[in-house]
Design a protein around this motif. Structure first.
Motif, PDB file in Angstrom:
ATOM      1  N   PHE A   1      -1.042   4.762   6.219  1.00 25.16           N
ATOM      2  CA  PHE A   1      -1.258   6.182   6.529  1.00 25.16           C
ATOM      3  C   PHE A   1      -0.721   6.551   7.901  1.00 25.16           C
ATOM      4  O   PHE A   1      -0.968   5.856   8.896  1.00 25.16           O
ATOM      5  N   THR A   2      -0.012   7.699   7.947  1.00 27.54           N
ATOM      6  CA  THR A   2       0.463   8.276   9.202  1.00 27.54           C
ATOM      7  C   THR A   2      -0.103   9.673   9.332  1.00 27.54           C
ATOM      8  O   THR A   2       0.208  10.545   8.508  1.00 27.54           O
ATOM      9  N   PRO A   3      -0.935   9.934  10.352  1.00 27.85           N
ATOM     10  CA  PRO A   3      -1.479  11.293  10.528  1.00 27.85           C
ATOM     11  C   PRO A   3      -0.425  12.237  11.071  1.00 27.85           C
ATOM     12  O   PRO A   3       0.580  11.816  11.659  1.00 27.85           O
ATOM     13  N   GLY A   4      -0.671  13.520  10.880  1.00 28.11           N
ATOM     14  CA  GLY A   4       0.224  14.536  11.407  1.00 28.11           C
ATOM     15  C   GLY A   4      -0.194  14.960  12.797  1.00 28.11           C
ATOM     16  O   GLY A   4      -1.183  14.465  13.350  1.00 28.11           O
ATOM     17  N   PRO A   5       0.553  15.891  13.399  1.00 28.37           N
ATOM     18  CA  PRO A   5       0.209  16.371  14.739  1.00 28.37           C
ATOM     19  C   PRO A   5      -1.002  17.286  14.702  1.00 28.37           C
ATOM     20  O   PRO A   5      -1.278  17.933  13.685  1.00 28.37           O
ATOM     21  N   ALA A   6      -1.714  17.345  15.801  1.00 27.20           N
ATOM     22  CA  ALA A   6      -2.925  18.169  15.852  1.00 27.20           C
ATOM     23  C   ALA A   6      -2.616  19.617  16.159  1.00 27.20           C
ATOM     24  O   ALA A   6      -3.312  20.521  15.703  1.00 27.20           O
TER      25      ALA A   6
ATOM     26  N   ALA B   1       7.939   9.540   2.651  1.00 31.04           N
ATOM     27  CA  ALA B   1       6.593   9.376   2.096  1.00 31.04           C
ATOM     28  C   ALA B   1       6.626   9.110   0.595  1.00 31.04           C
ATOM     29  O   ALA B   1       7.507   9.590  -0.123  1.00 31.04           O
ATOM     30  N   GLU B   2       5.652   8.360   0.127  1.00 28.06           N
ATOM     31  CA  GLU B   2       5.359   8.297  -1.308  1.00 28.06           C
ATOM     32  C   GLU B   2       4.333   9.373  -1.668  1.00 28.06           C
ATOM     33  O   GLU B   2       4.352   9.913  -2.766  1.00 28.06           O
ATOM     34  N   VAL B   3       3.451   9.643  -0.721  1.00 29.08           N
ATOM     35  CA  VAL B   3       2.476  10.723  -0.864  1.00 29.08           C
ATOM     36  C   VAL B   3       2.520  11.561   0.407  1.00 29.08           C
ATOM     37  O   VAL B   3       2.400  11.014   1.513  1.00 29.08           O
ATOM     38  N   LEU B   4       2.681  12.871   0.266  1.00 27.81           N
ATOM     39  CA  LEU B   4       2.628  13.769   1.416  1.00 27.81           C
ATOM     40  C   LEU B   4       1.393  14.639   1.277  1.00 27.81           C
ATOM     41  O   LEU B   4       1.232  15.349   0.274  1.00 27.81           O
ATOM     42  N   ILE B   5       0.494  14.570   2.260  1.00 22.60           N
ATOM     43  CA  ILE B   5      -0.687  15.429   2.273  1.00 22.60           C
ATOM     44  C   ILE B   5      -0.286  16.725   2.964  1.00 22.60           C
ATOM     45  O   ILE B   5       0.028  16.739   4.157  1.00 22.60           O
TER      46      ILE B   5
ATOM     47  N   GLU C   1      -9.454  10.685   7.936  1.00 25.19           N
ATOM     48  CA  GLU C   1      -8.343   9.860   8.402  1.00 25.19           C
ATOM     49  C   GLU C   1      -8.726   8.376   8.423  1.00 25.19           C
ATOM     50  O   GLU C   1      -7.888   7.509   8.114  1.00 25.19           O
ATOM     51  N   ALA C   2      -9.970   8.077   8.770  1.00 19.21           N
ATOM     52  CA  ALA C   2     -10.411   6.677   8.785  1.00 19.21           C
ATOM     53  C   ALA C   2     -10.345   6.079   7.377  1.00 19.21           C
ATOM     54  O   ALA C   2      -9.913   4.925   7.196  1.00 19.21           O
ATOM     55  N   ARG C   3     -10.768   6.847   6.388  1.00 18.86           N
ATOM     56  CA  ARG C   3     -10.711   6.360   5.002  1.00 18.86           C
ATOM     57  C   ARG C   3      -9.285   6.216   4.523  1.00 18.86           C
ATOM     58  O   ARG C   3      -8.936   5.243   3.845  1.00 18.86           O
ATOM     59  N   LEU C   4      -8.431   7.165   4.870  1.00 19.38           N
ATOM     60  CA  LEU C   4      -7.021   7.083   4.481  1.00 19.38           C
ATOM     61  C   LEU C   4      -6.362   5.847   5.093  1.00 19.38           C
ATOM     62  O   LEU C   4      -5.607   5.136   4.425  1.00 19.38           O
TER      63      LEU C   4
ATOM     64  N   ARG D   1       0.839  -1.198   0.000  1.00 18.68           N
ATOM     65  CA  ARG D   1       0.000   0.000   0.000  1.00 18.68           C
ATOM     66  C   ARG D   1       0.874   1.248   0.000  1.00 18.68           C
ATOM     67  O   ARG D   1       1.979   1.265   0.579  1.00 18.68           O
ATOM     68  N   LEU D   2       0.387   2.295  -0.635  1.00 19.92           N
ATOM     69  CA  LEU D   2       1.129   3.552  -0.699  1.00 19.92           C
ATOM     70  C   LEU D   2       1.403   4.085   0.696  1.00 19.92           C
ATOM     71  O   LEU D   2       0.527   4.067   1.568  1.00 19.92           O
ATOM     72  N   ARG D   3       2.614   4.579   0.893  1.00 24.53           N
ATOM     73  CA  ARG D   3       3.006   5.207   2.158  1.00 24.53           C
ATOM     74  C   ARG D   3       2.570   6.665   2.120  1.00 24.53           C
ATOM     75  O   ARG D   3       3.139   7.486   1.405  1.00 24.53           O
ATOM     76  N   VAL D   4       1.519   6.987   2.875  1.00 25.37           N
ATOM     77  CA  VAL D   4       0.922   8.325   2.871  1.00 25.37           C
ATOM     78  C   VAL D   4       1.126   8.968   4.245  1.00 25.37           C
ATOM     79  O   VAL D   4       0.776   8.373   5.270  1.00 25.37           O
ATOM     80  N   ILE D   5       1.674  10.167   4.252  1.00 21.54           N
ATOM     81  CA  ILE D   5       1.899  10.907   5.491  1.00 21.54           C
ATOM     82  C   ILE D   5       1.186  12.249   5.384  1.00 21.54           C
ATOM     83  O   ILE D   5       1.272  12.934   4.356  1.00 21.54           O
ATOM     84  N   ALA D   6       0.475  12.640   6.433  1.00 22.03           N
ATOM     85  CA  ALA D   6      -0.169  13.956   6.493  1.00 22.03           C
ATOM     86  C   ALA D   6       0.641  14.867   7.406  1.00 22.03           C
ATOM     87  O   ALA D   6       1.187  14.419   8.417  1.00 22.03           O
TER      88      ALA D   6
END
Length: 328
Positions: free
Chosen positions: A28-33, A49-53, A19-22, A5-10
């Motif tokens: 998927f790795t979420p970012g800090p709040a 990351a392969e994809v950076l949100i 975030e649940a869908r991602l 699966r694609l490595r996605v970081i926010a």
């Protein structure tokens, strides 16, 4: 063997449904709040990351992109504006850039009208009076504002948001004028009851309210400068829900402090979170914390556009909201 699966970081926390869908679709790795990623953390995310949100809080320039990892394939921006990303450098590195157009149109137009009404009807002053406990009751001359019906609205930037503002303002009885890089069709002009002003100078000199709805580009930087502010009527109001860099904020502050124009409503600022304290102290200025798109519906829709763009990349097709150096 499980499919990779694609490595996605926010870079920031996103709405929970997004975030649940991602997490269901990607690695998927979420970012800090609390705040954007620090410089080191952002560099680390770009490296792995392969994809950076990304969000508008992330300044990703040519130098930073030049150090990005070889596996980075997409900067998926959570928002429409991409002036904080070096799209040209990304293209040279073979990194796609996408955004989320359309979804914040109605929400941003709503906030534009909120600011127009708040400044012209002196709503923050009224709120402060009640909060102070010093209100002595109704009075014929208490906090007199101005009627917006019949006033001339000049819209700088007649794209989707500008047109949505025009529809709302027309319902309030305002006369609509606009200045845009390209003139709209006669049919669209007629549907909006909007007058084309080929000269921005002439429009700002005639309007009672100036609404800024154009993107920030090298061509629009300080488009509303000291010279153009000086052309405005003494009671004119400036409203900006696009990008702070379009206005020379120092020139605007000087004009407001000198009483040369009537007021301002700003949802965006030239130096982002750094707000001129002299501007903040003025009673005829309404400031909002960049909340034009701040609705649950809008932010979830933005997330869905981000996901659609990442899914297209994962499937080997062109993302639907691909940004190129030409349209950045």
């Amino acid at each position: 063997m499980a499919e990779k699966r694609l490595r996605v970081i926010a870079t920031r926390r996103l709405p929970a449904p997004v975030e649940a869908r991602l997490a269901a679709l990607f690695d998927f790795t979420p970012g800090p709040a609390e705040a954007p990623l620090s410089g080191e953390a952002l560099d680390a995310a770009l490296e792995t990351a392969e994809v950076l949100i990304t969000t508008l809080s992330d300044r990703i320039d040519a130098d930073r992109l030049g150090q990005a990892g070889a596996g980075l394939r997409l900067l998926a921006n959570f928002g429409a504006g991409v002036d904080h990303l070096d799209v040209a450098m990304a293209a040279r590195r073979g990194i796609a850039v996408t955004n989320t157009p359309d979804v914040a149109t109605e929400d941003t137009a709503d906030v534009t009208m909120v600011l127009i009404l708040s400044v012209t009807r002196r709503l923050p002053e009224a709120f402060a009076l009640l909060q102070s406990g010093e209100w002595g009751g109704w009075s014929p001359d208490l906090l007199l504002g101005g009627r917006i019906a019949g006033r001339k609205l000049g819209i700088l930037g007649m794209g989707r948001i500008g047109q949505a503002v025009a529809r709302r303002a027309a319902a309030f009885g305002m006369e609509i004028g606009y200045n845009n890089r390209n003139r709209l069709s006669k049919e669209v002009e007629a549907s909006l009851s909007a007058r084309w002003w080929p000269s921005l100078d002439q429009m700002v000199a005639q309007c009672d309210v100036l609404s800024i709805n154009c993107p920030h580009t090298p061509a629009t930087y300080h488009l509303i400068n000291a010279r153009r502010i000086a052309l405005m009527k003494p009671g004119a109001v400036v409203v900006n829900t696009s990008r702070g860099e379009v206005i020379d904020e120092n020139a605007l502050t000087r004009a407001l402090r000198a009483g040369e124009i009537g007021g301002a409503g700003l949802d965006v600022f030239e130096k982002r979170r750094e707000i001129n304290p002299r501007l903040r102290a003025l009673p005829n200025v309404v400031l909002l914390p960049h909340m034009g798109s701040a609705t649950v519906e809008g932010r979830v829709a933005m997330g869905e556009r981000v996901i659609a763009n990442i899914e297209a990349l994962a499937n080997g097709t062109e993302p639907p909201d691909l940004v190129t150096p030409r349209n950045a």
